[in-house]
Design a protein around this motif. Structure first.
Motif, mmCIF file in Angstrom:
data_model
loop_
_atom_site.group_PDB
_atom_site.id
_atom_site.type_symbol
_atom_site.label_atom_id
_atom_site.label_comp_id
_atom_site.label_asym_id
_atom_site.label_seq_id
_atom_site.Cartn_x
_atom_site.Cartn_y
_atom_site.Cartn_z
ATOM 1 N N UNK A 1 43.253 34.662 53.133
ATOM 2 C CA UNK A 1 43.046 36.054 52.718
ATOM 3 C C UNK A 1 42.721 36.928 53.918
ATOM 4 N N UNK A 2 43.311 38.129 53.934
ATOM 5 C CA UNK A 2 43.058 39.098 54.999
ATOM 6 C C UNK A 2 41.848 39.947 54.634
ATOM 7 N N UNK A 3 40.914 40.102 55.574
ATOM 8 C CA UNK A 3 39.679 40.854 55.328
ATOM 9 C C UNK A 3 39.570 41.955 56.381
ATOM 10 N N UNK B 1 30.070 45.413 45.345
ATOM 11 C CA UNK B 1 31.003 44.495 46.002
ATOM 12 C C UNK B 1 32.417 44.630 45.448
ATOM 13 N N UNK B 2 32.585 45.354 44.353
ATOM 14 C CA UNK B 2 33.844 45.311 43.608
ATOM 15 C C UNK B 2 35.034 45.797 44.439
ATOM 16 N N UNK B 3 34.903 46.962 45.081
ATOM 17 C CA UNK B 3 36.027 47.500 45.852
ATOM 18 C C UNK B 3 36.386 46.586 47.022
ATOM 19 N N UNK B 4 35.387 46.001 47.669
ATOM 20 C CA UNK B 4 35.641 45.093 48.782
ATOM 21 C C UNK B 4 36.439 43.875 48.321
ATOM 22 N N UNK B 5 36.040 43.269 47.217
ATOM 23 C CA UNK B 5 36.740 42.084 46.720
ATOM 24 C C UNK B 5 38.132 42.433 46.219
ATOM 25 N N UNK B 6 38.301 43.639 45.677
ATOM 26 C CA UNK B 6 39.637 44.072 45.260
ATOM 27 C C UNK B 6 40.580 44.154 46.458
ATOM 28 N N UNK B 7 40.069 44.639 47.589
ATOM 29 C CA UNK B 7 40.921 44.733 48.791
ATOM 30 C C UNK B 7 41.327 43.348 49.262
ATOM 31 N N UNK B 8 40.393 42.432 49.286
ATOM 32 C CA UNK B 8 40.703 41.064 49.725
ATOM 33 C C UNK B 8 41.700 40.419 48.768
ATOM 34 N N UNK B 9 41.512 40.650 47.479
ATOM 35 C CA UNK B 9 42.399 40.072 46.477
ATOM 36 C C UNK B 9 43.801 40.667 46.570
ATOM 37 N N UNK B 10 43.896 41.998 46.762
ATOM 38 C CA UNK B 10 45.202 42.655 46.825
ATOM 39 C C UNK B 10 46.003 42.165 48.013
ATOM 40 N N UNK C 1 40.440 34.732 56.327
ATOM 41 C CA UNK C 1 39.556 33.736 55.719
ATOM 42 C C UNK C 1 40.382 32.673 55.001
ATOM 43 N N UNK C 2 39.998 31.430 55.165
ATOM 44 C CA UNK C 2 40.659 30.327 54.477
ATOM 45 C C UNK C 2 39.736 29.825 53.367
ATOM 46 N N UNK C 3 40.282 29.717 52.159
ATOM 47 C CA UNK C 3 39.487 29.244 51.025
ATOM 48 C C UNK C 3 40.364 28.382 50.121
ATOM 49 N N UNK C 4 39.743 27.626 49.267
ATOM 50 C CA UNK C 4 40.489 26.814 48.315
ATOM 51 C C UNK C 4 40.983 27.706 47.182
ATOM 52 N N UNK C 5 41.918 27.203 46.408
ATOM 53 C CA UNK C 5 42.418 27.970 45.267
ATOM 54 C C UNK C 5 41.309 28.202 44.239
ATOM 55 N N UNK C 6 40.408 27.251 44.103
ATOM 56 C CA UNK C 6 39.302 27.420 43.185
ATOM 57 C C UNK C 6 38.365 28.521 43.656
ATOM 58 N N UNK C 7 38.108 28.590 44.979
ATOM 59 C CA UNK C 7 37.259 29.647 45.523
ATOM 60 C C UNK C 7 37.923 31.018 45.378
ATOM 61 N N UNK C 8 39.233 31.062 45.603
ATOM 62 C CA UNK C 8 39.926 32.339 45.466
ATOM 63 C C UNK C 8 39.917 32.803 44.008
ATOM 64 N N UNK C 9 40.033 31.869 43.068
ATOM 65 C CA UNK C 9 39.999 32.226 41.651
ATOM 66 C C UNK C 9 38.630 32.821 41.288
ATOM 67 N N UNK C 10 37.582 32.288 41.848
ATOM 68 C CA UNK C 10 36.246 32.855 41.625
ATOM 69 C C UNK C 10 36.132 34.248 42.243
ATOM 70 N N UNK C 11 36.704 34.404 43.434
ATOM 71 C CA UNK C 11 36.688 35.723 44.085
ATOM 72 C C UNK C 11 37.433 36.737 43.224
ATOM 73 N N UNK C 12 38.578 36.336 42.672
ATOM 74 C CA UNK C 12 39.373 37.238 41.845
ATOM 75 C C UNK C 12 38.588 37.674 40.606
ATOM 76 N N UNK D 1 30.860 33.648 49.677
ATOM 77 C CA UNK D 1 31.283 33.752 51.072
ATOM 78 C C UNK D 1 30.492 32.812 51.971
ATOM 79 N N UNK D 2 29.249 32.548 51.613
ATOM 80 C CA UNK D 2 28.474 31.559 52.373
ATOM 81 C C UNK D 2 29.145 30.183 52.253
ATOM 82 N N UNK D 3 29.617 29.877 51.078
ATOM 83 C CA UNK D 3 30.304 28.608 50.836
ATOM 84 C C UNK D 3 31.636 28.550 51.592
ATOM 85 N N UNK D 4 32.330 29.715 51.700
ATOM 86 C CA UNK D 4 33.637 29.751 52.370
ATOM 87 C C UNK D 4 33.486 29.702 53.878
ATOM 88 N N UNK D 5 32.575 30.511 54.429
ATOM 89 C CA UNK D 5 32.507 30.709 55.878
ATOM 90 C C UNK D 5 31.714 29.622 56.582
#
Length: 435
Positions: free
Chosen positions: A396-398, A369-378, A349-360, A422-426
């Motif tokens: 980010x790898x999903x 959703x917590x464990x899923x987002x932790x995997x993407x963040x890690x 997945x490609x996202x902006x730094x601002x979007x990734x900061x929100x994901x983090x 994710x709707x905004x990203x995808x």
């Protein structure tokens, strides 16, 4: 060193194994005991009762033995277990196979209650496959099937398949050798060859007949010629090594027992033979059929299993008969896997730094959703540590199962903070760029 000194140099241990078998002890409360007349070990066998048929039936097998130390006890226990299982199979005609080892406990008499224990983690519930099969493979199979494969080569392909599947490296090498021998006999040349001197390898000469004796190639000569022709990197030393390994296995030795004459690690000889065999099998198909075929060469044919072992000190209780109770119900050691079971390739997945900061930040909030987002963040943070420069986007790898969950939520038009992110990203990117 006297016998007393040798005995003092060893420590008493007890190992806890689980055994896969198609037979069980006649009652669940019966404990069978095997005492080696030479005193090398004592084995205790009983059923592990199960309440669900979805779990495999296992036998519990405890072995009491002496070892130089707790560190060396694992190898000693494995050797004694093999001896015990061999005799069980011999006397019952049934299968017995090591499922896993649970613990090895220091069984020396002690003043205190604490004991040294080697404990292995719980068996991983699943092994993820390697996402590899593509349409190119099926089209390549159709291309290869245009060739009417001779019966001998079909038999060799069968042994190659069994060798890939076999768990034991000894069995893998043996099956690969069967296949190689079949191919060599099938394509053995009819032209005769000279007998050779075992020292200088020159043709032997008969003074009485005044000629060099000739004969059709022997099986070993045909196999050696096939290996040399199939693999340009196979030299005389490699061929001799494989032939010597075959002889050792056929005469009852194991790869582990022959490790002094093998490369390090000794199991790598399986990969050497497997790759030569694959090249030899490919040569049995017409060149015009093989050219353009999509085929894979494994990095190894060996089946490695990852497990964790810990050296700890704890109290080991005794049962009513004075034997160690190795159930260890008070605690267990497990391996934490990085995510749910996977079968398909991950997505990027490609996202902006601002979007990734929100994901983090969302990954720290509680919810399903917590464990899923932790995997993407890690995955992303590990990737960033390796990169010197950052562009305008974060990639980010999903995992496949996580991506399926995300797409299903968007398809159902679920409402929520992470769904909206994710709707905004995808959706602006489109499905092709989100793979």
């Amino acid at each position: 060193m006297t016998d007393e000194a040798i005995a003092e140099a060893f420590m008493r241990c007890v190992a806890n194994f689980e055994i896969t078998s198609d037979v069980s002890v006649v009652t669940d409360d019966l404990v069978l005991t095997i005492k080696d007349p030479r005193g090398s070990y004592e084995a205790r066998i009983k059923n592990i009762p199960r309440s669900e048929y979805t779990t495999p039936f296992l036998l519990s097998l405890h072995i009491n033995f002496d070892a130089p130390g707790l560190k060396e006890a694992n190898d000693v226990a494995d050797d004694l277990l093999a001896n015990c299982l061999n005799m069980l199979a011999f006397t019952t005609g049934s299968s017995f196979r090591k499922h896993r080892i649970r613990q090895i406990v220091d069984a020396e008499p002690k003043q205190g209650a604490m004991r040294d224990v080697l404990m292995w983690g719980e068996v991983v519930e699943y092994d993820d496959p390697q996402p590899f099969l593509r349409p190119e493979h099926t089209s390549s199979i159709e291309r290869l099937l245009q060739f009417d494969v001779p019966p001998a080569i079909r038999r060799a392909l069968r042994w190659y398949r069994l060798g890939i599947h076999a768990d034991s490296p000894d069995d893998q090498f043996t099956y690969f050798w069967f296949a190689l021998e079949i191919v060599a006999e099938f394509q053995k040349p009819t032209s005769k060859v000279h007998d050779k001197c075992p020292h200088c390898q020159s043709a032997l000469y008969c003074e009485k007949c005044e000629k060099h004796p000739e004969h059709r190639p022997y099986a070993k000569q045909a196999i050696r010629a096939l290996m040399m022709a199939a693999d340009g990197e196979c030299d005389e030393a490699t061929a001799a090594l494989l032939d010597q390994t075959r002889n050792s296995l056929m005469h009852g030795a194991t790869l582990r027992e022959s490790e002094n004459t093998l490369p390090d690690p000794h199991e790598s000889v399986v990969d050497i033979l497997g790759r030569i065999l694959l090249k030899a099998l490919v040569r049995q198909f017409p060149k015009e059929v093989v050219e353009g075929a999509y085929m894979g060469l494994p990095s190894t044919y060996l089946h490695y299993r990852v497990n964790a072992a810990a050296h700890l000190q704890t109290v080991v209780p005794l049962d009513q008969e004075g034997h160690f109770d190795l159930e260890f119900k008070g605690f267990s050691m497990t391996m934490v896997l990085p995510g749910p079971p996977q079968s398909a390739l991950p997505s990027m997945l490609r996202m902006t730094h601002e979007q990734y900061d929100r994901l983090r930040k969302l990954s720290y909030s509680s919810g399903d959703h917590q464990e899923m987002l932790k995997r993407i963040r890690a995955d992303q943070e590990q990737e960033q540590e390796q990169e010197q420069e950052q562009d305008d986007y974060v990639h980010a790898l999903v995992l496949a199962t996580d991506m399926s969950r995300i797409r299903e939520a968007l398809k159902k038009q679920e409402e929520g903070i992470w769904q909206g992110l994710f709707r905004e990203i995808i959706e602006p990117i489109g499905p092709k760029d989100a793979q």
